[in-house]
Design an enzyme around this catalytic site. Structure first.
Site, PDB file in Angstrom:
ATOM      1  N   TYR A 203       0.829  -1.208   0.000  1.00  0.00           N
ATOM      2  CA  TYR A 203       0.000   0.000   0.000  1.00  0.00           C
ATOM      3  C   TYR A 203       0.866   1.262   0.000  1.00  0.00           C
ATOM      4  CZ  TYR A 203      -4.495  -2.318   0.401  1.00  0.00           C
ATOM      5  OH  TYR A 203      -5.614  -3.061   0.132  1.00  0.00           O
TER       6      TYR A 203
ATOM      7  N   HIS B  88      -6.213 -11.222  -7.904  1.00  0.00           N
ATOM      8  CA  HIS B  88      -6.518 -10.149  -6.946  1.00  0.00           C
ATOM      9  C   HIS B  88      -8.013  -9.807  -6.914  1.00  0.00           C
ATOM     10  CE1 HIS B  88      -5.807  -6.879  -4.218  1.00  0.00           C
ATOM     11  NE2 HIS B  88      -6.399  -6.019  -5.037  1.00  0.00           N
TER      12      HIS B  88
ATOM     13  N   HIS C 112     -16.327  -2.736  -4.410  1.00  0.00           N
ATOM     14  CA  HIS C 112     -15.723  -3.330  -5.615  1.00  0.00           C
ATOM     15  C   HIS C 112     -16.677  -4.279  -6.336  1.00  0.00           C
ATOM     16  CE1 HIS C 112     -11.970  -1.532  -4.465  1.00  0.00           C
ATOM     17  NE2 HIS C 112     -11.859  -2.252  -3.357  1.00  0.00           N
TER      18      HIS C 112
ATOM     19  N   VAL D  67     -11.391  -7.104  -2.054  1.00  0.00           N
ATOM     20  CA  VAL D  67     -12.481  -6.752  -1.142  1.00  0.00           C
ATOM     21  C   VAL D  67     -12.002  -7.072   0.265  1.00  0.00           C
ATOM     22  CG1 VAL D  67     -14.904  -7.073  -0.562  1.00  0.00           C
ATOM     23  CG2 VAL D  67     -14.148  -7.323  -2.932  1.00  0.00           C
ATOM     24  N   HIS D  68     -12.077  -6.108   1.158  1.00  0.00           N
ATOM     25  CA  HIS D  68     -11.431  -6.236   2.474  1.00  0.00           C
ATOM     26  C   HIS D  68     -12.336  -6.978   3.454  1.00  0.00           C
ATOM     27  CE1 HIS D  68      -9.145  -2.375   1.147  1.00  0.00           C
ATOM     28  NE2 HIS D  68      -8.727  -3.462   0.519  1.00  0.00           N
TER      29      HIS D  68
END
Length: 445
Positions: A179, A293, A303, A333-334
């Protein structure tokens, strides 16, 4: 703990009176502070840092590290602490982005290595620290740790601590590593953060959108930092790009794909994937895993229906189904989300399980809200930070478990058995028969 048996399809959720029960999260944890990891206090410009290792074929390991000044790309290693019977040389490189110039990036491949063996290594005997790693086993059992979208926050630190306690053999990371988002010193910070784990077990990584790092008017080449710092064994798998590759370990074939370069039927990546899948002999390599991903299935608002997910699935899903891929791991997607075996948006036997695990600890918020009512293909979802463990016990069976970071305690929240499609007699019948047998939630075969 939510525990289920996946001997055939199986439905991947607690079934009560024929109804699939989809788990919702407890109160989602808040974000935590970002971390910046500085060099060790006693480090000088020649001190190796950001050390990580990766597999290169069956009996080779790549060791990568960075120094501030030019030093030899040499690794000394052996099977006894302090006794380095072997040495190997490699390459030194660097890169520049705008006003940033990287340190000296060293890559050395050492071989031949024995399986399930601890090796000790250093860079200058007597003056640099000793490190060690353990090679993966030649055959089952083998345990993979899986965590995507790591970033570098206090949640990342918690996730890494839990992974370090899992006795894993190899880590799979489905994209979005540091990040840094073009702030290049954050790549250095990330390398220092993960070094305690990544220097001891091989880390095999894919790329995410945060790894692209294009700067309009300043830097137009995508993935520059990623490619320079995290070289994977793409050439050994016949790929022409570090952005997609495959490798085999302990009779498990793993394919790493890229969501952010061309993937249509005429693309180089598609043609390579088609060729790579054809080479896999499932009688010798019964497990087939794909890592990407952007998830192809997603029941969160975050997303949802992005082109990278929708069009890549439409382009490549039939290939994966035809070759009986067992699992597709994704990030982006977290959250943690587990899907039933699914093909063309329907629960279908002999198709892959899709598992989203993009919640390693990144600086962004956890995934968006659930899309309700939930689709029948989504079996379990939880909006938490954490990691997964994929323990392949034999040619036929494996166990998947999801471990959330409940405050700073690792809590196993989901667990299931999985049968490899290569050993499932239903999936070794005629392809057309198998592909037409859809299964409804709660049913059994």
């Amino acid at each position: 703990m939510n525990f289920r048996n996946f001997s055939l399809l199986v439905t991947a959720a607690a079934v009560l009176d024929g109804v699939v029960q989809v788990a919702h999260s407890y109160n989602r944890p808040p974000p935590r502070e970002s971390l910046v990891v500085s060099p060790a206090k006693n480090a000088d410009p020649t001190t190796p840092q950001q050390i990580h290792i990766s597999l290169v074929g069956e009996d080779r390991m790549r060791i990568s590290w960075i120094t501030d000044m030019d030093t030899p790309a040499t690794v000394y290693y052996g099977t006894s602490s302090g006794n380095y019977q072997n040495s190997a040389n490699g390459t030194v490189s660097s890169y520049e982005i705008f006003h940033y110039k990287s340190g000296k990036i060293h890559d050395v491949v050492i071989d031949p290595l024995d399986h399930s063996t601890v090796y000790y290594y250093c860079f200058t005997p007597g003056s640099t620290s000793e490190f060690s790693f353990k090679t993966p086993p030649k055959r089952f059992p083998i345990k993979f740790a899986v965590s995507g979208d790591l970033g570098q926050t206090e949640w990342t630190k918690s996730t890494l601590e839990h992974i370090s306690q899992s006795n894993y053999d190899l880590l799979l990371l489905p994209g979005d590593l540091s990040y840094a988002d073009a702030l290049q010193p954050l790549w250095d910070s990330f390398g220092r953060l993960v070094e305690p784990l990544a220097s001891r077990r091989p880390w095999m990584v894919a790329q995410g959108d945060h790894d692209i790092e294009i700067l309009p008017d300043f830097h137009q080449i995508p993935f520059t930092s990623y490619n320079a710092r995290w070289r994977m064994p793409y050439e050994e798998s016949g790929s022409t790009s570090n952005l997609y590759y495959s490798f085999e370990v302990s009779k498990v074939h793993i394919i790493m794909l890229n969501s952010y370069i061309e993937f249509d039927h005429g693309s180089i990546q598609y043609r390579w994937l088609e060729s790579d899948l054809k080479k896999v002999n499932r009688s010798k390599t019964p497990w087939l895993i794909v890592v990407v991903h952007a998830p192809w299935y997603n029941s969160y608002t975050a997303h949802h229906d992005e082109p990278e997910s929708v069009y890549m699935r439409k382009s490549m899903e039939e290939l994966l189904f035809h070759h009986r891929v067992d699992i597709v791991f994704a990030g982006h997607v977290h959250v943690y989300e587990l899907f039933n075996r699914v093909y063309q948006e329907k629960i279908t036997i002999c198709s892959p399980l899709h598992i989203t695990i993009g919640d390693g600890g990144n600086k962004d918020l956890l995934g968006g809200m659930f899309i309700d009512p939930p689709s029948e293909i989504s079996a379990f979802r939880e909006t938490s930070f954490g990691h997964g463990e994929f323990h392949v016990a034999s040619e036929s069976y494996a166990m998947w478990s999801w471990h959330r970071n409940d405050n700073d305690e690792s809590v196993q929240s989901d667990s299931l058995f999985i049968q490899s499609l290569a050993t499932d007699p239903l999936c070794n019948k005629d392809f057309n028969q198998c592909s037409l047998k859809h299964q409804t939630p709660g049913s059994s075969i």
